[in-house]
Structures are given as C-alpha cells and as structure tokens.
Design a protein around this motif. Sequence first.
Motif, PDB file in Angstrom:
ATOM      1  N   PRO A 288      21.272  -3.959  -3.795  1.00  0.00           N
ATOM      2  CA  PRO A 288      20.749  -5.317  -3.618  1.00  0.00           C
ATOM      3  C   PRO A 288      21.093  -6.198  -4.817  1.00  0.00           C
ATOM      4  O   PRO A 288      21.058  -5.753  -5.966  1.00  0.00           O
ATOM      5  CB  PRO A 288      19.241  -5.099  -3.513  1.00  0.00           C
ATOM      6  CG  PRO A 288      19.099  -3.701  -3.012  1.00  0.00           C
ATOM      7  CD  PRO A 288      20.235  -2.932  -3.646  1.00  0.00           C
ATOM      8  N   ALA A 289      21.429  -7.449  -4.538  1.00  0.00           N
ATOM      9  CA  ALA A 289      21.848  -8.375  -5.596  1.00  0.00           C
ATOM     10  C   ALA A 289      21.544  -9.809  -5.173  1.00  0.00           C
ATOM     11  O   ALA A 289      21.128 -10.056  -4.045  1.00  0.00           O
ATOM     12  CB  ALA A 289      23.337  -8.216  -5.872  1.00  0.00           C
ATOM     13  N   PHE A 290      21.762 -10.750  -6.091  1.00  0.00           N
ATOM     14  CA  PHE A 290      21.600 -12.182  -5.862  1.00  0.00           C
ATOM     15  C   PHE A 290      20.228 -12.499  -5.237  1.00  0.00           C
ATOM     16  O   PHE A 290      20.121 -13.072  -4.166  1.00  0.00           O
ATOM     17  CB  PHE A 290      22.738 -12.692  -4.985  1.00  0.00           C
ATOM     18  CG  PHE A 290      22.862 -14.183  -4.887  1.00  0.00           C
ATOM     19  CD1 PHE A 290      22.446 -15.038  -5.894  1.00  0.00           C
ATOM     20  CD2 PHE A 290      23.427 -14.752  -3.751  1.00  0.00           C
ATOM     21  CE1 PHE A 290      22.579 -16.410  -5.787  1.00  0.00           C
ATOM     22  CE2 PHE A 290      23.564 -16.131  -3.632  1.00  0.00           C
ATOM     23  CZ  PHE A 290      23.138 -16.958  -4.647  1.00  0.00           C
ATOM     24  N   PRO A 291      19.155 -12.118  -5.939  1.00  0.00           N
ATOM     25  CA  PRO A 291      17.811 -12.360  -5.385  1.00  0.00           C
ATOM     26  C   PRO A 291      17.520 -13.857  -5.283  1.00  0.00           C
ATOM     27  O   PRO A 291      18.061 -14.673  -6.049  1.00  0.00           O
ATOM     28  CB  PRO A 291      16.883 -11.691  -6.408  1.00  0.00           C
ATOM     29  CG  PRO A 291      17.662 -11.663  -7.673  1.00  0.00           C
ATOM     30  CD  PRO A 291      19.109 -11.542  -7.276  1.00  0.00           C
ATOM     31  N   ALA A 292      16.661 -14.191  -4.338  1.00  0.00           N
ATOM     32  CA  ALA A 292      16.279 -15.599  -4.149  1.00  0.00           C
ATOM     33  C   ALA A 292      15.483 -16.103  -5.332  1.00  0.00           C
ATOM     34  O   ALA A 292      15.538 -17.280  -5.671  1.00  0.00           O
ATOM     35  CB  ALA A 292      15.470 -15.751  -2.863  1.00  0.00           C
ATOM     36  N   SER A 293      14.740 -15.222  -5.965  1.00  0.00           N
ATOM     37  CA  SER A 293      13.981 -15.597  -7.151  1.00  0.00           C
ATOM     38  C   SER A 293      13.909 -14.392  -8.071  1.00  0.00           C
ATOM     39  O   SER A 293      14.070 -13.267  -7.659  1.00  0.00           O
ATOM     40  CB  SER A 293      12.563 -16.049  -6.780  1.00  0.00           C
ATOM     41  OG  SER A 293      11.855 -14.976  -6.206  1.00  0.00           O
ATOM     42  N   THR A 294      13.659 -14.688  -9.339  1.00  0.00           N
ATOM     43  CA  THR A 294      13.522 -13.632 -10.331  1.00  0.00           C
ATOM     44  C   THR A 294      12.063 -13.598 -10.754  1.00  0.00           C
ATOM     45  O   THR A 294      11.548 -14.557 -11.315  1.00  0.00           O
ATOM     46  CB  THR A 294      14.418 -13.906 -11.559  1.00  0.00           C
ATOM     47  OG1 THR A 294      15.752 -14.079 -11.084  1.00  0.00           O
ATOM     48  CG2 THR A 294      14.376 -12.753 -12.513  1.00  0.00           C
TER      49      THR A 294
END
Length: 170
Positions: free
Chosen positions: A161-167
């Motif tokens: 999983p990568a490029f999360p919508a928020s951190t």
Amino acid sequence: MQIEPTTAAEPLLPEGRFNGREAFEGLVRAALSAAARQGWRELVLSDPDFADWPLGERASIEALQAWSASGRRFVLLAQRFDVVERIHARFVPWRRMWDHIIECRAVRAEGSNAVPSAIWTPEWCAHRTDPERSRGVSGFDPRVRRELREAIDESWRAGRPAFPASTLGL
C-alpha cells in the motif's frame, strides 16, 4: 467494437499504435473522458511514476470527477508516488476526496517486477511498451487486455500500500 462519441467534440478511443508524448497524453485524456461518458466500473492506471501523464490537468480532474460514483474502483500502481504528489497538484486533492474508491500500491522495480506503463479497463486498454519515447499500442482486443491485466496483477501482488489519502500521526 467501435465506440461512438455522444457529441462530435468527444474523441473516440484510439485503437492501434501510438507514438510520442502528445499522442500518449491525448490517449490518456480520451480514456478518462470515455470512462466518465460510459461509466466504466473499473479504471487501472499503471506507470513507474506518472511523471508524463496529464493527471494534473483540469480536464483530467473534471473527467475523473464525472466518472466517480458509487460502485466504482480506481487502481493506481507505481514504483513511486512522490512525483504525483509534486507535479499533479489538482490530482492529489481529488485522490483524497475519493479515497473510498481508490487503491494505490507501490512496487520495487526489481527484475520481472517492472511496473507496466498502461491504462486498463474491462473493455479497452493502452500499453506504453516504450515509455521513454511514449510508444505503444491501444485497443479492444480481449487477449491483449487479459495479458496486460495479468502483468499488472503480477506487479500488484509484489507491491505494498502506498500514496495514502492522509498521513496520520501521534
């Protein structure tokens, strides 16, 4: 299968060979427009970094916004997403808003795990076989779509999983 546009201004999905960055960008725009117009259930974009895709353009975001709906699935596969965050400023907020339909994975480029540069849909696909020169082929052939999807799925399984919508932080 020939797809007819709903208005004279809307482009047909290209079929056959394409050559050059402008041709590829036009193909991406046509695909996003067709996704919205035809209500495709699934849209898969795959590229090492999406650096030369027109994802940040207003027209691309408008097409993605029109396409977004309940029951849709948007898949992004890349080796890295930092370029997307840096150069596709309009795309990043759209991705955040539609997180519930978007899945992103990153794959290390090792040996056979090279991420194909491609657009895949259940009806049509485009594969940039020479990303450096933006050369490739697009079309409706079921065998070609199946083989491309198998290559994408192989990379997907190797990804994380990568490029999360928020951190989220503590």
